[in-house]
Design an enzyme around this catalytic site. Structure first.
Site, short mmCIF file in Angstrom:
data_model
loop_
_atom_site.label_atom_id
_atom_site.label_comp_id
_atom_site.label_asym_id
_atom_site.label_seq_id
_atom_site.Cartn_x
_atom_site.Cartn_y
_atom_site.Cartn_z
N HIS A 306 0.85 -1.20 0.00
CA HIS A 306 0.00 0.00 0.00
C HIS A 306 0.88 1.24 0.00
O HIS A 306 1.94 1.25 0.62
CB HIS A 306 -0.90 0.02 1.24
N ASP A 363 -7.90 -5.41 -0.09
CA ASP A 363 -8.35 -6.27 -1.20
C ASP A 363 -7.96 -7.73 -1.03
O ASP A 363 -8.36 -8.57 -1.83
CB ASP A 363 -7.76 -5.74 -2.51
C1 SDX Z 1 -6.19 0.05 -2.93
O1 SDX Z 1 -4.44 4.55 -2.02
C2 SDX Z 1 -5.36 3.91 -1.40
O2 SDX Z 1 -5.76 4.26 -0.33
C3 SDX Z 1 -5.92 2.73 -2.15
C4 SDX Z 1 -6.95 1.88 -1.40
C5 SDX Z 1 -8.22 2.65 -1.13
O3 SDX Z 1 -8.95 2.27 -0.21
O4 SDX Z 1 -8.54 3.56 -1.93
O5 SDX Z 1 -6.40 1.45 -0.16
C6 SDX Z 1 -7.35 0.66 -2.23
O6 SDX Z 1 -5.93 0.40 -4.04
C7 SDX Z 1 -5.32 -0.93 -2.18
C8 SDX Z 1 -4.09 -1.41 -3.03
C9 SDX Z 1 -4.59 -2.50 -4.00
N1 SDX Z 1 -3.47 -2.85 -4.95
C10 SDX Z 1 -2.85 -4.04 -4.88
O7 SDX Z 1 -3.03 -4.85 -3.97
C11 SDX Z 1 -1.90 -4.29 -6.04
C12 SDX Z 1 -0.57 -4.85 -5.49
N2 SDX Z 1 0.10 -3.75 -4.73
C13 SDX Z 1 1.06 -2.96 -5.45
O8 SDX Z 1 0.86 -2.80 -6.83
C14 SDX Z 1 1.52 -1.73 -4.67
O9 SDX Z 1 1.78 -2.15 -3.40
C15 SDX Z 1 0.64 -0.50 -4.62
C16 SDX Z 1 0.24 -0.05 -5.97
C17 SDX Z 1 -0.57 -0.77 -3.80
C18 SDX Z 1 1.44 0.60 -3.93
O10 SDX Z 1 2.47 0.91 -4.76
P1 SDX Z 1 3.55 2.06 -4.38
O11 SDX Z 1 3.18 2.77 -3.15
O12 SDX Z 1 3.81 2.87 -5.60
O13 SDX Z 1 4.79 1.24 -4.00
P2 SDX Z 1 5.77 0.62 -5.04
O14 SDX Z 1 4.98 0.04 -6.18
O15 SDX Z 1 6.83 1.61 -5.34
O16 SDX Z 1 6.36 -0.58 -4.20
C19 SDX Z 1 7.39 -0.34 -3.26
C20 SDX Z 1 8.28 -1.55 -3.41
C21 SDX Z 1 8.69 -1.82 -4.84
O17 SDX Z 1 9.97 -2.44 -4.81
P3 SDX Z 1 11.24 -1.48 -5.18
O18 SDX Z 1 10.96 -0.90 -6.57
O19 SDX Z 1 11.32 -0.44 -4.10
O20 SDX Z 1 12.40 -2.47 -5.19
O21 SDX Z 1 7.57 -2.73 -2.97
C22 SDX Z 1 7.41 -3.63 -4.07
C23 SDX Z 1 7.70 -2.85 -5.33
O22 SDX Z 1 8.27 -3.70 -6.31
N3 SDX Z 1 6.04 -4.07 -4.01
C24 SDX Z 1 5.62 -5.32 -4.17
C25 SDX Z 1 4.23 -5.27 -3.99
N4 SDX Z 1 3.85 -4.03 -3.75
C26 SDX Z 1 4.96 -3.27 -3.77
N5 SDX Z 1 6.29 -6.45 -4.44
C27 SDX Z 1 5.53 -7.58 -4.54
N6 SDX Z 1 4.18 -7.62 -4.37
C28 SDX Z 1 3.52 -6.48 -4.10
N7 SDX Z 1 2.18 -6.53 -3.93
#
Ligand code: SDX
Length: 428
Positions: A306, A363
């Site tokens: 998140h 989720d």
């Molecule tokens: C919702 O914003 C909100 O409040 C949203 C929400 C709401 O109520 O409105 O809470 C609802 O959208 C919840 C999130 C649902 N999405 C997912 O579950 C999809 C999987 N999660 C990711 O795509 C990610 O965690 C996000 C999109 C939710 C957040 O992404 P960020 O904040 O941009 O963080 P990032 O993508 O930069 O990740 C940070 C690091 C990265 O590694 P590095 O590049 O630093 O090496 O963590 C890794 C990412 O690769 N990472 C994951 C991961 N999520 C982040 N690695 C593996 N699996 C994951 N799920």
């Protein structure tokens, strides 16, 4: 406002800006004059360090895993409140008394029907259209049916449009589901609760009476409450940006629905259940954990991570408890829940997830409950949109009423070609 300031030192001189503090949470640096005075922009792709507005609706402490709606903790609201109470709270700023709640319920209930021409509108879609595609189209089309509530400068029209959107989303969502399975649309029934009405319009048929199961009704109420609002997330920011141009509320909510559909946002609940089903067996979890950690593999654990929560998403905790309760009360088991719980256990003990502070989000478990209730996975994000419409509408109203609000218009760091003359085709 505080008397504290922040000073930027640049080659063109020093620039000092006020530090603003809220009732709780990080202070903000008021940089509205930065470009005018320094000729420089800030740079913040994804707005990881940017406050886009002032708001009094929802507060999140990502490090502590705290979520408050108008000051009330989400776990207390989920356990003790109803979705209509939370809707009133988000819209009006405090929990309603008995009379206020009765009047709000009465008003919302009597806006649940939709213009009969909208039923014809559905006929233009293929039966196998994704229900989120239908919702984007049909909700945007509402502005073609309700011209008497599109003048955003009129508080009364804003209120009617807000009530219409909250009331009609379940009806339109149920119609999208019915259309996809070739069953007739079911009209709302005014003696049912908001959630009971939705369940009957979704799962009822004209051929026999439909009894709302109180266990399922309570579970859906809780799911709606958990999804109602979440500060300035991507879809809420989309609604605010669309609304900042003066677009009508129906168009703004349609824009929010479109943004919510993305798998990185509201689409993650559908993607998470599909992922858990693909894993299928706890023995295959290590394979998927390895893929999630592999920088060369685009795979991510859906329902994990998140932007704000660097601790357990408080909504995920309630969701997991609800999944256990609903399956038990319905006398059902679901191997996917076992896979989800083992996946969470393994991930939360893995250094990659610990270092990156990746926890289950709202989720991760919701799909288990929705599947047990009988919704197809394509409907999961539609359910998220029903609930989040309350938050979007509350945030939109707050923005319109904010004296500081103006059209949102970010700038950029330009990295393209500098000026050059046109070259005729023959000379290229
Ligand atoms: C919702 O914003 C909100 O409040 C949203 C929400 C709401 O109520 O409105 O809470 C609802 O959208 C919840 C999130 C649902 N999405 C997912 O579950 C999809 C999987 N999660 C990711 O795509 C990610 O965690 C996000 C999109 C939710 C957040 O992404 P960020 O904040 O941009 O963080 P990032 O993508 O930069 O990740 C940070 C690091 C990265 O590694 P590095 O590049 O630093 O090496 O963590 C890794 C990412 O690769 N990472 C994951 C991961 N999520 C982040 N690695 C593996 N699996 C994951 N799920």
């Amino acid at each position: 406002m505080t008397d504290k300031t922040v000073k930027f030192t640049t080659e063109g001189g020093d620039f000092t800006y006020p530090l603003l503090e809220g009732s709780v949470g990080p202070d903000v640096i008021d940089i509205r004059k930065l470009y005018g005075e320094s000729g420089k922009f800030t740079y913040d792709p994804g707005f990881t360090s940017t406050a886009s507005c002032q708001s009094a609706i929802t507060y999140i402490d990502g490090d502590e895993g705290i979520l408050l709606h108008r000051g009330f903790p989400i776990d207390q609201l989920a356990e003790q409140s109803s979705f209509m109470e939370v809707a009133y709270l988000l819209l009006h700023g405090d929990l309603p008394d008995a009379d206020e709640l009765h009047e709000f319920n009465y008003t919302i209930t009597r806006h649940t029907m939709v213009h009969e021409q909208l039923a014809t509108f559905f006929r233009g879609f293929r039966r196998d259209a994704h229900p989120m595609a239908i919702m984007c189209g049909v909700v945007g089309a509402l502005s073609a049916f309700y011209h008497d509530s599109t003048d955003i400068t009129d508080p009364q029209q804003r209120l009617i449009a807000s009530h219409r959107l909250i009331a009609k989303m379940p009806t339109l969502a149920a119609m999208a589901f019915k259309y996809s399975i070739g069953q007739p649309f079911i009209f709302p029934k005014n003696d049912l609760s908001y959630t009971g009405n939705f369940l009957r319009m979704t799962f009822g048929v004209p051929a026999e009476p439909y009894e709302v199961n109180p266990i399922i009704e309570r579970a859906m109420e809780r799911i709606f409450i958990l999804h109602a609002d979440h500060e300035q997330n991507a879809s809420t920011s989309t609604v605010r940006l669309a609304g900042s141009s003066g677009a009508n509320p129906f168009a703004c909510i349609a824009a929010g629905i479109a943004c919510l559909w993305g798998p990185a946002h509201g689409g993650a609940n559908e993607a998470a259940l599909n992922m858990l089903r693909e894993i299928g067996d706890v023995k295959r979890i290590p394979e998927y954990i390895a893929r999630a950690k592999d920088k060369n593999d685009p795979f991510r654990l859906m329902g994990f991570g998140h932007r704000v929560y660097k601790n357990y998403d408080p909504r995920a905790k309630v969701m997991q408890q609800t999944a256990e309760e609903v399956l038990k009360e319905l006398g059902k088991t679901d191997p996917v829940l076992d896979v989800a719980k083992e996946l969470e256990h393994i991930a939360l003990n893995d250094s990659y997830f610990i270092e990156k502070k990746l926890y289950p989000n709202v989720d991760f478990y919701s799909g288990v409950i929705l599947n047990a209730i009988g919704f197809p996975t394509e409907m999961f994000t539609v359910l998220f949109a029903i609930a989040r419409t309350v938050g979007w509408v509350a945030q939109w109203n707050e923005m319109i009423s904010d004296p500081e609000q103006k059209i949102g218009r970010p700038r950029q760091l330009y990295v393209g070609a500098t000026m050059r003359d046109y070259v005729q085709v023959a000379d290229r």
